[in-house]
Design a protein around this motif. Sequence first.
Motif, mmCIF file in Angstrom:
data_model
loop_
_atom_site.group_PDB
_atom_site.id
_atom_site.type_symbol
_atom_site.label_atom_id
_atom_site.label_comp_id
_atom_site.label_asym_id
_atom_site.label_seq_id
_atom_site.Cartn_x
_atom_site.Cartn_y
_atom_site.Cartn_z
ATOM 1 N N PHE A 17 0.837 -1.186 0.000
ATOM 2 C CA PHE A 17 0.000 0.000 0.000
ATOM 3 C C PHE A 17 0.880 1.247 0.000
ATOM 4 O O PHE A 17 1.820 1.353 0.802
ATOM 5 N N SER A 18 0.546 2.183 -0.887
ATOM 6 C CA SER A 18 1.257 3.465 -0.929
ATOM 7 C C SER A 18 0.865 4.314 0.272
ATOM 8 O O SER A 18 -0.031 3.959 1.049
ATOM 9 N N THR A 19 1.505 5.468 0.408
ATOM 10 C CA THR A 19 1.178 6.389 1.490
ATOM 11 C C THR A 19 -0.294 6.776 1.453
ATOM 12 O O THR A 19 -0.998 6.744 2.477
ATOM 13 N N VAL A 20 -0.774 7.137 0.260
ATOM 14 C CA VAL A 20 -2.173 7.552 0.118
ATOM 15 C C VAL A 20 -3.111 6.400 0.452
ATOM 16 O O VAL A 20 -4.142 6.593 1.111
ATOM 17 N N GLU A 21 -2.753 5.192 0.035
ATOM 18 C CA GLU A 21 -3.619 4.042 0.304
ATOM 19 C C GLU A 21 -3.682 3.717 1.795
ATOM 20 O O GLU A 21 -4.734 3.330 2.314
ATOM 21 N N VAL A 22 -2.573 3.883 2.497
ATOM 22 C CA VAL A 22 -2.586 3.676 3.950
ATOM 23 C C VAL A 22 -3.547 4.663 4.609
ATOM 24 O O VAL A 22 -4.369 4.295 5.458
ATOM 25 N N LEU A 23 -3.456 5.928 4.211
ATOM 26 C CA LEU A 23 -4.343 6.945 4.782
ATOM 27 C C LEU A 23 -5.795 6.684 4.411
ATOM 28 O O LEU A 23 -6.707 6.926 5.211
ATOM 29 N N GLU A 24 -6.029 6.178 3.206
ATOM 30 C CA GLU A 24 -7.388 5.853 2.796
ATOM 31 C C GLU A 24 -7.952 4.701 3.611
ATOM 32 O O GLU A 24 -9.126 4.693 3.969
ATOM 33 N N TRP A 25 -7.118 3.713 3.921
ATOM 34 C CA TRP A 25 -7.595 2.595 4.734
ATOM 35 C C TRP A 25 -7.920 3.068 6.141
ATOM 36 O O TRP A 25 -8.870 2.594 6.760
ATOM 37 N N TYR A 26 -7.129 4.008 6.653
ATOM 38 C CA TYR A 26 -7.492 4.540 7.969
ATOM 39 C C TYR A 26 -8.795 5.323 7.892
ATOM 40 O O TYR A 26 -9.595 5.317 8.826
ATOM 41 N N ARG A 27 -9.036 5.988 6.766
ATOM 42 C CA ARG A 27 -10.301 6.701 6.600
ATOM 43 C C ARG A 27 -11.474 5.724 6.620
ATOM 44 O O ARG A 27 -12.540 6.021 7.160
ATOM 45 N N VAL A 28 -11.284 4.529 6.040
ATOM 46 C CA VAL A 28 -12.318 3.498 6.117
ATOM 47 C C VAL A 28 -12.583 3.153 7.576
ATOM 48 O O VAL A 28 -13.734 3.052 8.019
ATOM 49 N N ARG A 29 -11.516 2.992 8.340
ATOM 50 C CA ARG A 29 -11.670 2.689 9.754
ATOM 51 C C ARG A 29 -12.412 3.815 10.469
ATOM 52 O O ARG A 29 -13.222 3.580 11.367
ATOM 53 N N TRP A 30 -12.167 5.049 10.048
ATOM 54 C CA TRP A 30 -12.836 6.184 10.678
ATOM 55 C C TRP A 30 -14.328 6.174 10.357
ATOM 56 O O TRP A 30 -15.144 6.531 11.200
ATOM 57 N N GLN A 31 -14.699 5.765 9.157
ATOM 58 C CA GLN A 31 -16.123 5.663 8.834
ATOM 59 C C GLN A 31 -16.804 4.643 9.750
ATOM 60 O O GLN A 31 -17.915 4.869 10.229
ATOM 61 N N ILE A 32 -16.111 3.515 9.993
ATOM 62 C CA ILE A 32 -16.632 2.535 10.929
ATOM 63 C C ILE A 32 -16.667 3.134 12.338
ATOM 64 O O ILE A 32 -17.589 2.903 13.116
ATOM 65 N N GLU A 33 -15.660 3.931 12.676
ATOM 66 C CA GLU A 33 -15.583 4.535 14.001
ATOM 67 C C GLU A 33 -16.784 5.439 14.276
ATOM 68 O O GLU A 33 -17.251 5.521 15.413
ATOM 69 N N LEU A 34 -17.293 6.125 13.252
ATOM 70 C CA LEU A 34 -18.469 6.966 13.456
ATOM 71 C C LEU A 34 -19.660 6.138 13.923
ATOM 72 O O LEU A 34 -20.444 6.568 14.774
ATOM 73 N N VAL A 35 -19.795 4.934 13.354
ATOM 74 C CA VAL A 35 -20.845 4.027 13.814
ATOM 75 C C VAL A 35 -20.512 3.518 15.210
ATOM 76 O O VAL A 35 -21.382 3.429 16.074
#
Length: 375
Positions: free
Chosen positions: A293-311
């Motif tokens: 995973f590139s730098t951007v992809e790592v940050l995007e995967w954390y963003r996915v985790r953040w979407q779950i975190e909102l729930v």
Amino acid sequence: MQPLDEDWKLLLNLLPVGWEQEAVLSGASERLRGFASIADLLRTLLLHVGKGYSLRETVVRAKATGIAQVSDVALMKRLQKAEEWLRRLCVSLLQESGWEMPAEMRGYNVRALDGTLVKEPGRGGSLWRIHYSVRIPSLVCDHFQLTPVKGAGTGESLGRFAASPGDLVLADRGFCKPSGVAAVHQQGAAVMVRLNSSALPLWSKRGARFGLLEQVSQLKEAGKEREWPVWVQTDTERIGGRLCVLRKSEEAAEKARRKIARKAQQGGPQPKPETLQYARYVMVFTTVTKNDFSTVEVLEWYRVRWQIELVFKRLKTLAELGSLPKHDDQSARAWLYGKLLIALLGQKLERLGRDISPWGYRQAEAWKWQRVAGL
């Protein structure tokens, strides 16, 4: 129609298309004795999960209102059988909300880890900590554990979760500790965790402390990202990884600083000057290689985790009330999915609240079109 029945009718309109068929396909409605309909079954289950009533109190209330004629033991078995049904409803609602994730998982089994406190009803109700892991995007709960809130080994830790080679563990900063990173690494799994600068010291290749503030301050523009090779040290090993950083917008940074200040005003520790500086950045530590995973992809995967975190955040609020099932893992997982379902229904109701009709609900034909649009 009574007001509670009107509210229930509105709630049914919020459920994903085919929710009754999913009950049949998952086996939740098999031999539906004691319930006049699948809707009555769901209403009784949500009465238990959402209102926090014990199984016994739930069946008494259900009988009094005429929606069920079952025993508390029978309701517990129904809750167990509803696990897969409730999970499927959660996944459908999450997809309706416009949840996005990167298309490439590169062969990883992605898991989001979290924990929360739950207090059982009553003045002397027990306080428990729930530790759980859900797979993305299926939301299958593959770990559920209850512990007391005090004592050794009861806090949030990556080390309590069993992992396997090929797992990619996503976790928030509460899990960001050297021992936890080492525990995941030793099991052959990879980790992406929001950096807690106080709890996870980072080191350079030569063994010197990594100059975190000096390095991240090089990012001057919002939206710019960069990564650095870093190491995590325990008493017995050094673990190589990457620090991936994104500069926030000034508006987002100011929001983060206000949150820090609010915690201090509520009795928390006074923030260090560098903590306010770090509020400008999203910082993620990962052991995933750049080839995966590139730098951007790592940050995007954390963003996915953040979407779950909102729930998860809404789930944590809901979990503070409720009679927590401790009979077995299956009923506990079904209880968790019920809480997630209520959280997602609440989010959907908020989303629709912008344009809901004056009479309180939408017509059936209109709902079909809205759902196609993902609203």
